[in-house]
Motif scaffolding. Structure first.
Motif, PDB file in Angstrom:
ATOM      1  N   ASP A 147      -1.370   1.407   2.470  1.00  0.00           N
ATOM      2  CA  ASP A 147      -0.542   0.267   2.874  1.00  0.00           C
ATOM      3  C   ASP A 147      -1.040  -0.352   4.174  1.00  0.00           C
ATOM      4  N   GLU A 148      -1.433   0.496   5.110  1.00  0.00           N
ATOM      5  CA  GLU A 148      -1.969  -0.011   6.379  1.00  0.00           C
ATOM      6  C   GLU A 148      -3.257  -0.804   6.145  1.00  0.00           C
ATOM      7  N   LYS A 149      -4.110  -0.294   5.264  1.00  0.00           N
ATOM      8  CA  LYS A 149      -5.368  -0.995   4.974  1.00  0.00           C
ATOM      9  C   LYS A 149      -5.101  -2.357   4.334  1.00  0.00           C
ATOM     10  N   ILE A 150      -4.165  -2.400   3.401  1.00  0.00           N
ATOM     11  CA  ILE A 150      -3.854  -3.666   2.730  1.00  0.00           C
ATOM     12  C   ILE A 150      -3.317  -4.678   3.727  1.00  0.00           C
ATOM     13  N   ASP A 151      -2.403  -4.250   4.577  1.00  0.00           N
ATOM     14  CA  ASP A 151      -1.839  -5.162   5.585  1.00  0.00           C
ATOM     15  C   ASP A 151      -2.930  -5.696   6.508  1.00  0.00           C
ATOM     16  N   LYS A 152      -3.833  -4.809   6.929  1.00  0.00           N
ATOM     17  CA  LYS A 152      -4.906  -5.231   7.836  1.00  0.00           C
ATOM     18  C   LYS A 152      -5.854  -6.210   7.146  1.00  0.00           C
ATOM     19  N   MET A 153      -6.190  -5.940   5.880  1.00  0.00           N
ATOM     20  CA  MET A 153      -7.088  -6.844   5.150  1.00  0.00           C
ATOM     21  C   MET A 153      -6.448  -8.214   4.933  1.00  0.00           C
ATOM     22  N   LYS A 154      -5.173  -8.237   4.641  1.00  0.00           N
ATOM     23  CA  LYS A 154      -4.483  -9.523   4.475  1.00  0.00           C
ATOM     24  C   LYS A 154      -4.485 -10.302   5.789  1.00  0.00           C
ATOM     25  N   GLN A 155      -4.362  -9.587   6.901  1.00  0.00           N
ATOM     26  CA  GLN A 155      -4.422 -10.254   8.194  1.00  0.00           C
ATOM     27  C   GLN A 155      -5.826 -10.785   8.467  1.00  0.00           C
ATOM     28  N   TYR A 156      -6.854 -10.002   8.100  1.00  0.00           N
ATOM     29  CA  TYR A 156      -8.230 -10.475   8.241  1.00  0.00           C
ATOM     30  C   TYR A 156      -8.454 -11.748   7.428  1.00  0.00           C
ATOM     31  N   LEU A 157      -7.898 -11.783   6.227  1.00  0.00           N
ATOM     32  CA  LEU A 157      -8.067 -12.965   5.383  1.00  0.00           C
ATOM     33  C   LEU A 157      -7.439 -14.194   6.033  1.00  0.00           C
ATOM     34  N   ILE A 158      -6.278 -14.024   6.655  1.00  0.00           N
ATOM     35  CA  ILE A 158      -5.635 -15.137   7.365  1.00  0.00           C
ATOM     36  C   ILE A 158      -6.511 -15.585   8.537  1.00  0.00           C
ATOM     37  N   GLU A 159      -7.020 -14.610   9.299  1.00  0.00           N
ATOM     38  CA  GLU A 159      -7.833 -14.923  10.475  1.00  0.00           C
ATOM     39  C   GLU A 159      -9.152 -15.608  10.112  1.00  0.00           C
ATOM     40  N   SER A 160      -9.630 -15.378   8.902  1.00  0.00           N
ATOM     41  CA  SER A 160     -10.907 -15.956   8.488  1.00  0.00           C
ATOM     42  C   SER A 160     -10.831 -17.457   8.225  1.00  0.00           C
ATOM     43  N   ASN A 161      -9.599 -17.976   8.039  1.00  0.00           N
ATOM     44  CA  ASN A 161      -9.383 -19.408   7.762  1.00  0.00           C
ATOM     45  C   ASN A 161     -10.098 -19.887   6.501  1.00  0.00           C
ATOM     46  N   LEU A 162     -10.249 -18.986   5.532  1.00  0.00           N
ATOM     47  CA  LEU A 162     -10.884 -19.351   4.276  1.00  0.00           C
ATOM     48  C   LEU A 162      -9.835 -19.667   3.215  1.00  0.00           C
ATOM     49  N   ASN A 163     -10.301 -20.253   2.118  1.00  0.00           N
ATOM     50  CA  ASN A 163      -9.417 -20.612   1.015  1.00  0.00           C
ATOM     51  C   ASN A 163      -8.909 -19.347   0.333  1.00  0.00           C
ATOM     52  N   GLN A 164      -7.635 -19.046   0.504  1.00  0.00           N
ATOM     53  CA  GLN A 164      -7.084 -17.811  -0.026  1.00  0.00           C
ATOM     54  C   GLN A 164      -6.891 -17.850  -1.536  1.00  0.00           C
ATOM     55  N   ASN A 165      -7.096 -19.003  -2.150  1.00  0.00           N
ATOM     56  CA  ASN A 165      -7.036 -19.076  -3.605  1.00  0.00           C
ATOM     57  C   ASN A 165      -8.263 -18.454  -4.260  1.00  0.00           C
ATOM     58  N   HIS A 166      -9.324 -18.265  -3.462  1.00  0.00           N
ATOM     59  CA  HIS A 166     -10.569 -17.724  -4.002  1.00  0.00           C
ATOM     60  C   HIS A 166     -10.750 -16.243  -3.712  1.00  0.00           C
ATOM     61  N   ILE A 167      -9.868 -15.649  -2.922  1.00  0.00           N
ATOM     62  CA  ILE A 167      -9.987 -14.244  -2.531  1.00  0.00           C
ATOM     63  C   ILE A 167      -8.631 -13.568  -2.699  1.00  0.00           C
ATOM     64  N   LYS A 168      -8.640 -12.399  -3.307  1.00  0.00           N
ATOM     65  CA  LYS A 168      -7.397 -11.657  -3.502  1.00  0.00           C
ATOM     66  C   LYS A 168      -7.594 -10.207  -3.096  1.00  0.00           C
ATOM     67  N   ILE A 169      -6.657  -9.709  -2.293  1.00  0.00           N
ATOM     68  CA  ILE A 169      -6.673  -8.321  -1.857  1.00  0.00           C
ATOM     69  C   ILE A 169      -5.834  -7.508  -2.832  1.00  0.00           C
ATOM     70  N   VAL A 170      -6.394  -6.446  -3.404  1.00  0.00           N
ATOM     71  CA  VAL A 170      -5.665  -5.623  -4.376  1.00  0.00           C
ATOM     72  C   VAL A 170      -5.731  -4.166  -3.958  1.00  0.00           C
ATOM     73  N   ALA A 171      -4.754  -3.397  -4.464  1.00  0.00           N
ATOM     74  CA  ALA A 171      -4.651  -1.984  -4.099  1.00  0.00           C
ATOM     75  C   ALA A 171      -5.541  -1.096  -4.953  1.00  0.00           C
ATOM     76  N   ASP A 172      -5.749  -1.472  -6.215  1.00  0.00           N
ATOM     77  CA  ASP A 172      -6.596  -0.652  -7.085  1.00  0.00           C
ATOM     78  C   ASP A 172      -7.122  -1.510  -8.230  1.00  0.00           C
ATOM     79  N   VAL A 173      -7.955  -0.901  -9.062  1.00  0.00           N
ATOM     80  CA  VAL A 173      -8.674  -1.629 -10.098  1.00  0.00           C
ATOM     81  C   VAL A 173      -7.748  -2.238 -11.142  1.00  0.00           C
ATOM     82  N   SER A 174      -6.556  -1.681 -11.319  1.00  0.00           N
ATOM     83  CA  SER A 174      -5.636  -2.195 -12.336  1.00  0.00           C
ATOM     84  C   SER A 174      -5.166  -3.614 -12.041  1.00  0.00           C
ATOM     85  N   GLU A 175      -5.305  -4.066 -10.784  1.00  0.00           N
ATOM     86  CA  GLU A 175      -4.862  -5.400 -10.392  1.00  0.00           C
ATOM     87  C   GLU A 175      -5.975  -6.443 -10.490  1.00  0.00           C
ATOM     88  N   ILE A 176      -7.150  -6.045 -10.934  1.00  0.00           N
ATOM     89  CA  ILE A 176      -8.291  -6.960 -10.994  1.00  0.00           C
ATOM     90  C   ILE A 176      -8.359  -7.638 -12.355  1.00  0.00           C
TER      91      ILE A 176
END
Length: 265
Positions: free
Chosen positions: A192-221
């Motif tokens: 959970d900590e890793k997911i929260d941190k990665m989502k924050q990194y994605l926000i900080e990157s200022n990139l199009n979030q429609n093209h990148i998705k953070i998932v917890a495991d392979v079942s969400e891909i």
């Protein structure tokens, strides 16, 4: 595809890779048999790679005046950082995993050879150098042919003559584990900590979030959705699509925020 400073029978050269014109990449006695360099790599000024079978993965960097040489294969994984004036010897064969750092002026040796054996010199050997994933030689390290297990680390100026254990930190000459005094290179971080941190990194990157998705495991891909790059936190892999946002996100994460390697399908 041609590259004037690469001499090889087979060349696999990734996209967006920069090789300085002064770099030399060839085999020991003329053409190499196979050279494979991943996407988004950088090979700097006066780098010499003299090896018959050499490969290095995506987003790797070999800084200026580094020398890689040897008769046997030298294979380096993704996200490697190899500092300037480093020597990597593959006479005995060298394997370096993903996400490894080799600091400036380090020497990685897979053989010992010079003394006159006819005269009785006892020191002549060629042994594989095996370096796992997430290994870090901080800088000015000298490494004999060993096995460095995943996440092991050697502090600056270490002389490593024996195998390095998983996640332990070494220092000195000869180097010894100091993890009982200072701890380990990596602490446990829950998912959970890793997911929260990665989502924050994605926000900080200022990139199009429609093209990148953070998932917890392979079942969400959704492997059929080529418009989205899925970053799987559970095993640090991503679905490599090669689009601009994905590449910019990887560059934003490297070298020290997070390291991901392409998922094997």
């Amino acid at each position: 595809m041609t590259q004037s400073n690469i001499q090889t029978d087979e060349l696999i050269l990734g996209t967006n890779t920069i090789i300085h014109p002064s770099a030399i990449i060839r085999g020991v006695n003329g053409n190499a048999k196979k050279i494979q360099i991943g996407d988004n790599c950088y090979i700097g000024q006066n780098v010499q790679i003299i090896c018959d079978d050499f490969s290095i993965g995506d987003y790797s960097k070999i800084q200026h005046n580094t020398n890689v040489h040897g008769y046997l294969p030298c294979h380096i994984g993704h996200n490697a950082w190899i500092g300037q004036y480093t020597i990597i010897d593959s006479i005995g064969g060298t394997s370096i995993g993903n996400n490894c750092g080799i600091g400036a002026h380090s020497q990685i040796w897979s053989h010992i050879k010079f003394g006159d054996t006819l005269e009785g010199c006892r020191f002549l050997s060629e042994k594989p150098m095996v370096i796992g994933n997430d290994v870090w030689f901080v800088g000015h390290c000298i490494v004999s042919p060993i096995t460095a297990q995943d996440k092991s680390m050697a502090m600056v100026g270490s002389v490593i003559t024996k195998d390095m254990n998983y996640n332990e930190i070494y220092a000195g000459s000869p180097a010894k584990s100091i993890s009982d005094k200072i701890g380990f290179q990596f602490n446990e971080v829950n998912l959970d900590e890793k997911i929260d941190k990665m989502k924050q990194y994605l926000i900080e990157s200022n990139l199009n979030q429609n093209h990148i998705k953070i998932v917890a495991d392979v079942s969400e891909i959704d492997f059929e959705n080529n418009a989205i790059s899925f970053f799987n936190i559970s095993n640090r892999t991503y679905t490599k699509r090669g689009n601009e946002d994905e590449q910019n996100f990887m560059k934003f994460l490297l070298p020290a925020k997070a390291k991901f390697t392409p998922i094997s399908i």
